[in-house]
Design a protein around this motif. Structure first.
Motif, PDB file in Angstrom:
ATOM      1  N   VAL A   1      -9.363 -30.646  12.142  1.00 16.82           N
ATOM      2  CA  VAL A   1      -8.330 -30.074  11.281  1.00 16.82           C
ATOM      3  C   VAL A   1      -7.408 -29.159  12.090  1.00 16.82           C
ATOM      4  O   VAL A   1      -6.178 -29.211  11.954  1.00 16.82           O
ATOM      5  CB  VAL A   1      -8.959 -29.314  10.088  1.00 16.82           C
ATOM      6  CG1 VAL A   1      -7.963 -28.409   9.394  1.00 16.82           C
ATOM      7  CG2 VAL A   1      -9.560 -30.298   9.101  1.00 16.82           C
ATOM      8  N   ALA A   2      -8.001 -28.338  12.951  1.00 14.69           N
ATOM      9  CA  ALA A   2      -7.187 -27.447  13.791  1.00 14.69           C
ATOM     10  C   ALA A   2      -6.252 -28.257  14.679  1.00 14.69           C
ATOM     11  O   ALA A   2      -5.075 -27.916  14.837  1.00 14.69           O
ATOM     12  CB  ALA A   2      -8.081 -26.540  14.641  1.00 14.69           C
TER      13      ALA A   2
ATOM     14  N   LEU B   1     -11.654 -15.247  15.601  1.00 17.50           N
ATOM     15  CA  LEU B   1     -11.984 -16.270  16.582  1.00 17.50           C
ATOM     16  C   LEU B   1     -12.758 -15.669  17.749  1.00 17.50           C
ATOM     17  O   LEU B   1     -13.758 -16.221  18.197  1.00 17.50           O
ATOM     18  CB  LEU B   1     -10.729 -16.978  17.094  1.00 17.50           C
ATOM     19  CG  LEU B   1     -10.944 -18.062  18.148  1.00 17.50           C
ATOM     20  CD1 LEU B   1     -11.878 -19.150  17.624  1.00 17.50           C
ATOM     21  CD2 LEU B   1      -9.611 -18.655  18.560  1.00 17.50           C
ATOM     22  N   ALA B   2     -12.330 -14.498  18.214  1.00 15.75           N
ATOM     23  CA  ALA B   2     -13.032 -13.831  19.322  1.00 15.75           C
ATOM     24  C   ALA B   2     -14.443 -13.424  18.906  1.00 15.75           C
ATOM     25  O   ALA B   2     -15.401 -13.615  19.663  1.00 15.75           O
ATOM     26  CB  ALA B   2     -12.243 -12.611  19.789  1.00 15.75           C
TER      27      ALA B   2
ATOM     28  N   ALA C   1      -9.101 -22.257  11.388  1.00 17.80           N
ATOM     29  CA  ALA C   1      -9.864 -23.515  11.385  1.00 17.80           C
ATOM     30  C   ALA C   1     -10.720 -23.612  12.644  1.00 17.80           C
ATOM     31  O   ALA C   1     -11.871 -24.055  12.589  1.00 17.80           O
ATOM     32  CB  ALA C   1      -8.913 -24.707  11.289  1.00 17.80           C
ATOM     33  N   LEU C   2     -10.182 -23.187  13.781  1.00 16.01           N
ATOM     34  CA  LEU C   2     -10.942 -23.204  15.030  1.00 16.01           C
ATOM     35  C   LEU C   2     -12.133 -22.245  14.959  1.00 16.01           C
ATOM     36  O   LEU C   2     -13.227 -22.566  15.419  1.00 16.01           O
ATOM     37  CB  LEU C   2     -10.033 -22.843  16.202  1.00 16.01           C
ATOM     38  CG  LEU C   2     -10.597 -23.023  17.599  1.00 16.01           C
ATOM     39  CD1 LEU C   2     -11.036 -24.455  17.833  1.00 16.01           C
ATOM     40  CD2 LEU C   2      -9.555 -22.613  18.634  1.00 16.01           C
ATOM     41  N   ALA C   3     -11.937 -21.085  14.340  1.00 13.29           N
ATOM     42  CA  ALA C   3     -13.043 -20.131  14.176  1.00 13.29           C
ATOM     43  C   ALA C   3     -14.126 -20.713  13.268  1.00 13.29           C
ATOM     44  O   ALA C   3     -15.321 -20.605  13.566  1.00 13.29           O
ATOM     45  CB  ALA C   3     -12.534 -18.803  13.609  1.00 13.29           C
ATOM     46  N   ALA C   4     -13.716 -21.341  12.170  1.00 16.44           N
ATOM     47  CA  ALA C   4     -14.696 -21.961  11.266  1.00 16.44           C
ATOM     48  C   ALA C   4     -15.431 -23.095  11.981  1.00 16.44           C
ATOM     49  O   ALA C   4     -16.655 -23.234  11.851  1.00 16.44           O
ATOM     50  CB  ALA C   4     -14.001 -22.490  10.016  1.00 16.44           C
ATOM     51  N   GLY C   5     -14.709 -23.887  12.743  1.00 13.96           N
ATOM     52  CA  GLY C   5     -15.334 -24.969  13.495  1.00 13.96           C
ATOM     53  C   GLY C   5     -16.291 -24.451  14.556  1.00 13.96           C
ATOM     54  O   GLY C   5     -17.369 -25.014  14.767  1.00 13.96           O
TER      55      GLY C   5
ATOM     56  N   THR D   1     -25.603 -31.683   9.783  1.00 12.71           N
ATOM     57  CA  THR D   1     -24.540 -31.327   8.843  1.00 12.71           C
ATOM     58  C   THR D   1     -23.590 -30.294   9.431  1.00 12.71           C
ATOM     59  O   THR D   1     -22.369 -30.400   9.269  1.00 12.71           O
ATOM     60  CB  THR D   1     -25.148 -30.786   7.530  1.00 12.71           C
ATOM     61  OG1 THR D   1     -26.088 -31.747   7.038  1.00 12.71           O
ATOM     62  CG2 THR D   1     -24.083 -30.546   6.496  1.00 12.71           C
ATOM     63  N   TYR D   2     -24.135 -29.274  10.101  1.00 16.84           N
ATOM     64  CA  TYR D   2     -23.266 -28.277  10.717  1.00 16.84           C
ATOM     65  C   TYR D   2     -22.360 -28.902  11.772  1.00 16.84           C
ATOM     66  O   TYR D   2     -21.192 -28.533  11.907  1.00 16.84           O
ATOM     67  CB  TYR D   2     -24.084 -27.156  11.364  1.00 16.84           C
ATOM     68  CG  TYR D   2     -24.710 -26.209  10.374  1.00 16.84           C
ATOM     69  CD1 TYR D   2     -23.931 -25.418   9.548  1.00 16.84           C
ATOM     70  CD2 TYR D   2     -26.089 -26.099  10.277  1.00 16.84           C
ATOM     71  CE1 TYR D   2     -24.500 -24.541   8.647  1.00 16.84           C
ATOM     72  CE2 TYR D   2     -26.675 -25.222   9.384  1.00 16.84           C
ATOM     73  CZ  TYR D   2     -25.877 -24.445   8.571  1.00 16.84           C
ATOM     74  OH  TYR D   2     -26.442 -23.579   7.685  1.00 16.84           O
ATOM     75  N   GLY D   3     -22.889 -29.848  12.515  1.00 19.43           N
ATOM     76  CA  GLY D   3     -22.079 -30.539  13.508  1.00 19.43           C
ATOM     77  C   GLY D   3     -20.947 -31.326  12.873  1.00 19.43           C
ATOM     78  O   GLY D   3     -19.832 -31.378  13.402  1.00 19.43           O
ATOM     79  N   MET D   4     -21.239 -31.939  11.723  1.00 17.82           N
ATOM     80  CA  MET D   4     -20.196 -32.677  11.015  1.00 17.82           C
ATOM     81  C   MET D   4     -19.083 -31.744  10.569  1.00 17.82           C
ATOM     82  O   MET D   4     -17.898 -32.047  10.736  1.00 17.82           O
ATOM     83  CB  MET D   4     -20.789 -33.408   9.813  1.00 17.82           C
ATOM     84  CG  MET D   4     -21.699 -34.551  10.156  1.00 17.82           C
ATOM     85  SD  MET D   4     -22.345 -35.292   8.644  1.00 17.82           S
ATOM     86  CE  MET D   4     -23.978 -35.762   9.188  1.00 17.82           C
ATOM     87  N   TRP D   5     -19.462 -30.590  10.001  1.00 18.07           N
ATOM     88  CA  TRP D   5     -18.456 -29.612   9.571  1.00 18.07           C
ATOM     89  C   TRP D   5     -17.705 -29.038  10.768  1.00 18.07           C
ATOM     90  O   TRP D   5     -16.492 -28.853  10.707  1.00 18.07           O
ATOM     91  CB  TRP D   5     -19.098 -28.481   8.770  1.00 18.07           C
ATOM     92  CG  TRP D   5     -19.326 -28.859   7.353  1.00 18.07           C
ATOM     93  CD1 TRP D   5     -20.513 -29.183   6.764  1.00 18.07           C
ATOM     94  CD2 TRP D   5     -18.331 -29.010   6.339  1.00 18.07           C
ATOM     95  NE1 TRP D   5     -20.314 -29.520   5.451  1.00 18.07           N
ATOM     96  CE2 TRP D   5     -18.983 -29.414   5.162  1.00 18.07           C
ATOM     97  CE3 TRP D   5     -16.950 -28.833   6.310  1.00 18.07           C
ATOM     98  CZ2 TRP D   5     -18.295 -29.645   3.975  1.00 18.07           C
ATOM     99  CZ3 TRP D   5     -16.266 -29.071   5.120  1.00 18.07           C
ATOM    100  CH2 TRP D   5     -16.949 -29.474   3.976  1.00 18.07           C
TER     101      TRP D   5
END
Length: 187
Positions: A143-144, A18-19, A167-171, A132-136
């Motif tokens: 999800v987080a 995440l960092a 999930a926060l890192a992926a977002g 699309t990236y914004g949607m993901w």
């Protein structure tokens, strides 16, 4: 023994990822302050003995209620939606100040609400701009937020907080790409 070892490594790795994602995103042009707040909150949680320290928890609170609205602020601002951008950031500022009066459960609910509001507004803008990236990114932030409300200690054999950080890192990564894509469209 193996479960405890896996849990500790999972926690350290989720904070580091995440960092790293947030620091990389902060080095790009927009929303640097929001990503930097996430970076500092994740790094301070790694310091030995600080993860339960009151100042460290306050830092995580500020990263949630100010950092995430800063991310959404940039996304809305670039799309010309100045009123939503200002409303999100102003609401985050009010929550940051009111955090001492909410209590632990109130702070938890408010933090999750901020995460979900930011995710939904990013998702709405991303759908209307076909980003699309914004949607993901919006979906992963959502999800987080939803996972953090579950009344379980473990998800997918990992502590719930670690799965939420993944999930926060992926977002955050998807959101960084969404900002880059969005800026390319406007230039």
């Amino acid at each position: 023994m193996v479960s405890k070892f896996r849990s500790e490594w999972s926690t350290v790795l989720s904070h580091l990822v995440l960092a790293a994602v947030s620091l990389h995103a902060a080095s790009s042009r927009g929303a640097a302050a929001g990503f930097l707040l996430q970076t500092f909150a994740a790094i301070t949680m790694l310091a030995p003995g600080l993860s339960t320290h009151e100042d460290c928890l306050a830092g995580a609170w500020v990263a949630t209620v100010i950092g995430l609205p800063l991310l959404a602020f940039d996304f809305h601002w670039v799309n010309g939606d100045r009123s939503s951008a200002n409303l999100l950031l102003g609401g985050g500022m009010v929550l940051a100040v009111a955090g001492d009066h909410l209590g632990p459960e109130g702070c938890s609910v408010a933090g999750q609400a901020v995460l979900l509001v930011v995710a939904v507004t990013i998702l709405i803008v991303a759908v209307f701009t076909a980003n699309t990236y914004g949607m993901w990114g919006g979906a992963m932030l959502g999800v987080a937020g939803l996972l953090s409300r579950l009344e379980v200690d473990r998800l997918l054999l990992l502590p719930k907080e670690d799965v939420c950080r993944w999930a926060l890192a992926a977002g955050s990564w998807a959101y960084c790409r969404a900002l880059h894509t969005q800026r390319l469209q406007w230039e």
